[in-house]
Design a protein around this motif. Structure first.
Motif: not given
Lengths: 248, 264
Positions: B209-220
């Protein structure tokens, strides 16, 4: 005959045996711009929540464009106080606005939804920020995004909860400029505890402190305000900001 | 040095590490962004009631934990919806009542419960093929539900009030999310155990979560990070002959710590 945007008849609401709203009678016509003013805890947010169908009144009748509040959700836009959610949430501006286009489960957002969401962002002049994460926006920008989210529903009635509370005075003026463009498209209801800044922009003022005391053109609202704030007040007119001060 | 990979139990352990990471990536992301980590902790501990029930009835405790933890999660959701009780209080109560039920169920079954500890603290090295199949099926269900309800989960996680205002059935969606957490708990039980699993569920998403604000990227990215860290913990546990569940959790904790430093 056109339907009124909002009709409330003898509406009362209590919370934990505490009377919050008492016998509210209130009509908002199409394309009215109404401010509901009252002290904190006077029931302003409760009133909005009843119109949104989030709360059900103990008694009385509420009609939004002639329908039950829960059945009129597609006609109502809502601008909440923006402080109530986590700004660090992983969502960008466009996705936030797109939520205003929600149609139901298993229904994808269509290209039309995307266009409308984009147009809403253009309306509030935030189009160039559409891919930005919301925590990287200023307070005023976030508010614009939330207005766009409400506009994306293409509402006929827009409810705004304390839109002034979180933005600085300069932003407030641009907020009113923005809102005044919406006036010919929908009825606007603004809830605020701040009398001065509101009165010079809206058409009508209603005063709420458990009871709804007055409802009419802004210039004549002074007397109603005195009653609910229990203090004397200079008369309110266009172009002159006012402060409410307690008599010593 | 990598001769351990030829053991069947190690191969199963690595597959298990990947399968848990899928649950962590998909559901752990919601747990973190919706701030329901302690709620998930309560559901995981309540799952021990299901494990105990499994012992009592003589069925696979992991299988018994599936309906049990779902029922526990949903009743928790219903209680919060209907009864005037603070979420914090309800979490604490579900937490220990679920555990207590499990202990009584085990008591009622006469005799010794040999591998009870493996459900409490995890035992990734004893994961069976059956366990892997259960985990795989649950993962697939989780992924399908997340895909179908991604808009709704995002809506209730971000701004529940607004979700209601646009007609989203938020109560139903919250219940569904709690049920998904219950399923993820079951996926994770064998790997790190009931007591430790909340860290495995939450840490990968908390790191990413510290490195992305895109929920899809967060999940992957959470899934990938989760798989790497769980495998690393597994290898370290094997090499130093340490408890696998605890080692995996400490590796995750250390990684979270380091990630905050890098971010600074």
């Amino acid at each position: 005959m056109s339907l009124n945007a909002l009709e409330m008849k003898d509406v009362s609401f209590s919370y934990n045996h505490q009377q919050v709203l008492e016998d509210i009678n209130f009509i908002i016509e199409e394309k009215d711009f109404v401010a509901i003013i009252g002290p904190n805890g006077g029931g302003k947010s409760t009133l909005l929540k009843i119109v949104l169908g989030l709360l059900t009144p103990d008694k009385g009748e509420v009609k939004v464009f002639g329908r039950e509040p829960k059945k009129a959700l597609d006609l109502v836009g809502y601008l909440p106080q923006y402080t109530h959610f986590d700004l660090d949430f992983p969502i960008d501006v466009f996705e936030t606005v797109l939520m205003g286009r929600y149609h139901g489960m298993f229904k994808n957002y269509t290209s039309e939804d995307r266009e409308i969401a984009l147009q809403a962002l253009k309306d509030v002049d935030m189009e160039r920020y559409k891919d930005r994460q919301i925590s990287r926006l200023s307070g005023g920008q976030i508010q614009r995004v939330l207005i766009a989210r409400a506009l994306a529903r293409e509402p006929k009635l827009l409810l705004m909860d304390e839109p002034m509370a979180s933005i600085d005075p300069e932003m407030q003026n641009s907020f009113y400029r923005l809102i005044s463009h919406l006036k010919d498209r929908m009825a606007l209801v603004l809830v605020s505890h701040d009398v001065g800044t509101v009165s010079m922009h809206v058409d009508k003022i209603a005063c709420l402190n458990q009871k709804l005391y007055y409802h009419g053109p802004a210039e004549e609202a002074g007397e109603g305000l005195e009653k609910i704030y229990h203090c004397s007040l200079d008369h309110i007119s266009h172009g002159i900001p006012h402060r409410v001060l307690r008599k010593h | 040095m990598f001769e351990f990979i030829q053991y069947g139990f190690m191969q199963r352990a690595f597959i298990a590490a990947i399968l848990v990471s899928v649950a962590c990536g998909a559901v752990g992301t919601y747990v973190v962004i919706k701030k329901i980590v302690s709620m998930s902790g309560a559901i995981s501990h309540a799952a021990f009631g299901g494990v105990g029930l499994g012992y009592l009835l003589g069925v696979n405790p992991v299988v018994a934990a599936i309906p049990f933890s779902i029922v526990a999660a949903l009743s928790m959701g219903a209680v919060l919806e209907k009864v005037k009780i603070s979420e914090d209080t309800a979490i604490g109560i579900l937490w220990s009542v679920g555990m207590a039920l499990g202990i009584i169920f085990v008591n009622l079954k006469s005799g010794y419960a040999p591998d009870l500890f493996s459900y409490l603290f995890g035992s990734i090295l004893t994961v069976s093929n059956t366990d892997l199949y259960i985990m795989l099926v649950l993962d697939l269900i989780i992924l399908m539900v997340v895909f179908l309800f991604r808009r709704e989960f995002l809506g209730v996680s971000f701004d529940e009030e607004f979700s209601k205002v646009v007609g989203l059935p938020s109560t139903l969606i919250n219940m569904l999310l709690l049920a998904l957490i219950a399923l993820s708990v079951v996926v994770l039980i064998k790997v790190v155990g009931i007591i430790l699993l909340i860290a495995l569920l939450a840490i990968p998403a908390a790191i990413c979560k510290q490195y992305t604000y895109d929920i899809r990227k967060l999940m992957i990215s959470s899934t990938i990070i989760g798989a790497i860290l769980t495998s690393l913990g597994l290898i370290l546990a094997f090499i130093f002959n340490l408890s696998s569940g605890a080692t995996i959790i400490l590796v995750l904790g250390a990684a979270l710590f380091i990630s905050y430093f890098i971010q600074e």
